[in-house]
Design an enzyme around this catalytic site. Sequence first.
Site, PDB file in Angstrom:
ATOM      1  N   GLU A  12       0.837  -1.198   0.000  1.00 17.07           N
ATOM      2  CA  GLU A  12       0.000   0.000   0.000  1.00 17.07           C
ATOM      3  C   GLU A  12       0.875   1.253   0.000  1.00 17.07           C
ATOM      4  O   GLU A  12       1.772   1.382   0.833  1.00 17.07           O
ATOM      5  CB  GLU A  12      -0.901  -0.001   1.247  1.00 17.07           C
ATOM      6  CG  GLU A  12      -1.916  -1.131   1.227  1.00 17.07           C
ATOM      7  CD  GLU A  12      -2.383  -1.550   2.616  1.00 17.07           C
ATOM      8  OE1 GLU A  12      -2.203  -0.784   3.578  1.00 17.07           O
ATOM      9  OE2 GLU A  12      -2.924  -2.671   2.731  1.00 17.07           O
ATOM     10  N   GLU A  43      -4.438  -6.766   2.664  1.00 15.26           N
ATOM     11  CA  GLU A  43      -3.209  -7.424   3.123  1.00 15.26           C
ATOM     12  C   GLU A  43      -3.188  -8.930   2.849  1.00 15.26           C
ATOM     13  O   GLU A  43      -2.133  -9.495   2.572  1.00 15.26           O
ATOM     14  CB  GLU A  43      -2.979  -7.152   4.615  1.00 15.26           C
ATOM     15  CG  GLU A  43      -2.501  -5.738   4.941  1.00 15.26           C
ATOM     16  CD  GLU A  43      -3.638  -4.723   5.052  1.00 15.26           C
ATOM     17  OE1 GLU A  43      -4.804  -5.110   4.859  1.00 15.26           O
ATOM     18  OE2 GLU A  43      -3.361  -3.539   5.333  1.00 15.26           O
ATOM     19  N   PHE A  66       2.242  -1.064   8.757  1.00 13.20           N
ATOM     20  CA  PHE A  66       2.601  -1.161  10.176  1.00 13.20           C
ATOM     21  C   PHE A  66       2.509  -2.632  10.577  1.00 13.20           C
ATOM     22  O   PHE A  66       1.617  -3.338  10.122  1.00 13.20           O
ATOM     23  CB  PHE A  66       1.628  -0.356  11.052  1.00 13.20           C
ATOM     24  CG  PHE A  66       1.890   1.135  11.074  1.00 13.20           C
ATOM     25  CD1 PHE A  66       2.517   1.788  10.025  1.00 13.20           C
ATOM     26  CD2 PHE A  66       1.484   1.902  12.166  1.00 13.20           C
ATOM     27  CE1 PHE A  66       2.739   3.153  10.049  1.00 13.20           C
ATOM     28  CE2 PHE A  66       1.705   3.267  12.206  1.00 13.20           C
ATOM     29  CZ  PHE A  66       2.334   3.903  11.140  1.00 13.20           C
ATOM     30  N   ASP A  68       1.446  -3.867  13.138  1.00 13.23           N
ATOM     31  CA  ASP A  68       0.152  -4.121  13.787  1.00 13.23           C
ATOM     32  C   ASP A  68      -0.887  -4.662  12.811  1.00 13.23           C
ATOM     33  O   ASP A  68      -1.802  -5.374  13.194  1.00 13.23           O
ATOM     34  CB  ASP A  68      -0.396  -2.812  14.379  1.00 13.23           C
ATOM     35  CG  ASP A  68       0.659  -2.030  15.135  1.00 13.23           C
ATOM     36  OD1 ASP A  68       0.604  -2.015  16.365  1.00 13.23           O
ATOM     37  OD2 ASP A  68       1.548  -1.437  14.482  1.00 13.23           O
ATOM     38  N   PHE A  69      -0.745  -4.300  11.525  1.00 11.92           N
ATOM     39  CA  PHE A  69      -1.773  -4.668  10.545  1.00 11.92           C
ATOM     40  C   PHE A  69      -1.601  -6.103  10.050  1.00 11.92           C
ATOM     41  O   PHE A  69      -2.429  -6.619   9.305  1.00 11.92           O
ATOM     42  CB  PHE A  69      -1.762  -3.718   9.338  1.00 11.92           C
ATOM     43  CG  PHE A  69      -1.776  -2.250   9.687  1.00 11.92           C
ATOM     44  CD1 PHE A  69      -2.225  -1.815  10.935  1.00 11.92           C
ATOM     45  CD2 PHE A  69      -1.338  -1.293   8.781  1.00 11.92           C
ATOM     46  CE1 PHE A  69      -2.231  -0.468  11.268  1.00 11.92           C
ATOM     47  CE2 PHE A  69      -1.346   0.055   9.100  1.00 11.92           C
ATOM     48  CZ  PHE A  69      -1.787   0.470  10.345  1.00 11.92           C
ATOM     49  N   ILE A  70      -0.512  -6.753  10.423  1.00 17.35           N
ATOM     50  CA  ILE A  70      -0.286  -8.117   9.938  1.00 17.35           C
ATOM     51  C   ILE A  70      -1.331  -9.075  10.506  1.00 17.35           C
ATOM     52  O   ILE A  70      -1.569 -10.142   9.952  1.00 17.35           O
ATOM     53  CB  ILE A  70       1.178  -8.561  10.215  1.00 17.35           C
ATOM     54  CG1 ILE A  70       2.097  -7.779   9.267  1.00 17.35           C
ATOM     55  CG2 ILE A  70       1.368 -10.055   9.996  1.00 17.35           C
ATOM     56  CD1 ILE A  70       3.538  -8.205   9.287  1.00 17.35           C
ATOM     57  N   HIS A 111      -0.968   1.020  16.718  1.00 18.50           N
ATOM     58  CA  HIS A 111       0.031   1.544  15.777  1.00 18.50           C
ATOM     59  C   HIS A 111       1.413   1.638  16.422  1.00 18.50           C
ATOM     60  O   HIS A 111       2.235   2.444  16.003  1.00 18.50           O
ATOM     61  CB  HIS A 111      -0.371   2.933  15.266  1.00 18.50           C
ATOM     62  CG  HIS A 111      -1.536   2.929  14.332  1.00 18.50           C
ATOM     63  ND1 HIS A 111      -2.810   2.663  14.750  1.00 18.50           N
ATOM     64  CD2 HIS A 111      -1.621   3.142  12.990  1.00 18.50           C
ATOM     65  CE1 HIS A 111      -3.638   2.728  13.711  1.00 18.50           C
ATOM     66  NE2 HIS A 111      -2.936   3.013  12.629  1.00 18.50           N
TER      67      HIS A 111
END
Lengths: 313, 269
Positions: A12, A43, A66, A68-70, A111
């Site tokens: 992204e 993702e 980030f 965190d987004f995984i 985040h």
Amino acid sequence: MERDPNVIVIGEDVGAQGGVFGATRGLQKKFGSQRVVDTPISESAITGMGVGLALEGFRPVLEIMFVDFIGVCLDQVYNAIAKNHYMSGGRIRMPIVIKTAGGCIGSGAQHSQCLWGLFAHLPGLKVVAPSNPYDAKGLLASAVESDDPVIYIEHKGLLLKRAEDFTFGREVPAERYTVPIGEAKIVRDGRDLTLITLSGTVAPAVLAAEAVAKSGIDVEVLDLRSVVPLDMVTVIESVRKTGRVLVVDEDYLSYGLSGEVITRLVEAGVALKSVKRLAVPDVPIPGAVTLERAVVPNADSIEATILEMVDKR
Amino acid sequence: MVGFLTKEDALCSTHRNHLHAIAKGVDMRAMLAEIFEKSTGLCGGYGGHMHLFDSDLKFSATGIVGAGVPVALGHAYGARLKQNNAVAVAVVGDGAVNTGAFHEAMNMAGAMKLPLIVLVENNEWAISVPFSAASATETIAERAPSWAAHGVRVDGLDVEQVVDAFSNAVQRGRAGQGPSIIEAMCYRFRGHFEGDADLYRSTEEKERRRAADPIERIKATLIERSLATAAELDGIELSISNSMAEMLASVRSDPSPDAADARRYVFVD
């Protein structure tokens, strides 16, 4: 990317914008939109695409903005990327880099995480987290070259820092070089205590070491640089010399890196006079900076912990 | 798929993948040995029957529902980068179409106009939950326009309908016309797993549906059109059955992987 046309960057805002921290700035202009691909906020599709491209013989570098987004695509990360080489009995390879940003910069619970302990727990992933510009470039080159999947976690605080503001590793050669994955680096020599850390807490650790030097305490600061593989050779050698170990970890305390390092030291039979862990005490990262400072290791809390461990009065 | 897919076309299959592997040309003995987790297996016994990989044939499978579609998307993008006119096929069940990964991959395939073909085996049941209770739309095919994909629903137990739909999807993919969804209606003749009591479906329903066995149907068609006699078909079945029995006996006597090798292959380096 110049050396290997099979290296493809997908994520992204990696193309036109060059990444939210500017880490891929200029790449799309140079290598075109087929090799530097801007994607929707998808993702699972990005990471799954990486698997398919790896099976096609490419070397995908997937950017998850980030760490965190995984969470939204962890399935592809730990069920496919981490396991496919093993499940195929070594017949296929997953030379994938997941480049992502971690660490605290006052952005609250969703985040600000590091999560390297989480990835390290999952077999099949190498986990890298550099502390300075020189290592960042060299370790990234090694990650792209690696035939194994690498989770490459950049610290947001470091990404926002100017190169000249770093106290170490700020000279970055223009030409290509690699820093091997799995080798810790002794950032500061010392005799009294081994301080083991990585990523964004290396610089505050060095500051704390310099502060306690005034009280005659000589701290060795060790930058792990990667969590998997964990360079226990360097760790053991240092702790044998000092007899005291402090692990400073910006990730969560329990079931993580600090416990792992200390357990391995104990298993190796290294004599320990004093042992401590300074990590995020199993709470989400708070929003308010006053609260964040209370739970995330910083130069002051590191210094205080060292003083508790070494009595030079 | 046989006759339409080449070695360059990828096929990403599911936890129920053996038939797809055969269609892609995966060596049957190696596959059977993998099902039995032998060291002679396709993956040396490290994968097991749900996790087959044949990189030469671009065949892979996943035990995670819906997870093969993003992987096929990657193959489809690889085909674009290589400009080799290949297509990528993901086979999924009707349960997978309600996962987020399915939507993400379909949307990207539509946005990028990639040669992705998703063959949905709609057997009407996601273990015990019927499709009618799980889907906001009556069919899966009708969702296709939301991803700029071509969608068609066919009787998946009718060989000719499936062949026509698949041929059309492959042509569309090779012609650069973007993704396709083929919703092939079928039925799971047994429970989801060995030992599934399968109490969620009535005996009457199961018996009625079993009457539509696609193999019996294609046999009847071949005989009706005088393309084969019943005796010829019986002969073929017997000979295949015999060779399979031989293969099975031989695979059973293959060695299992050496316990000392359990920690191999976690990493390449």
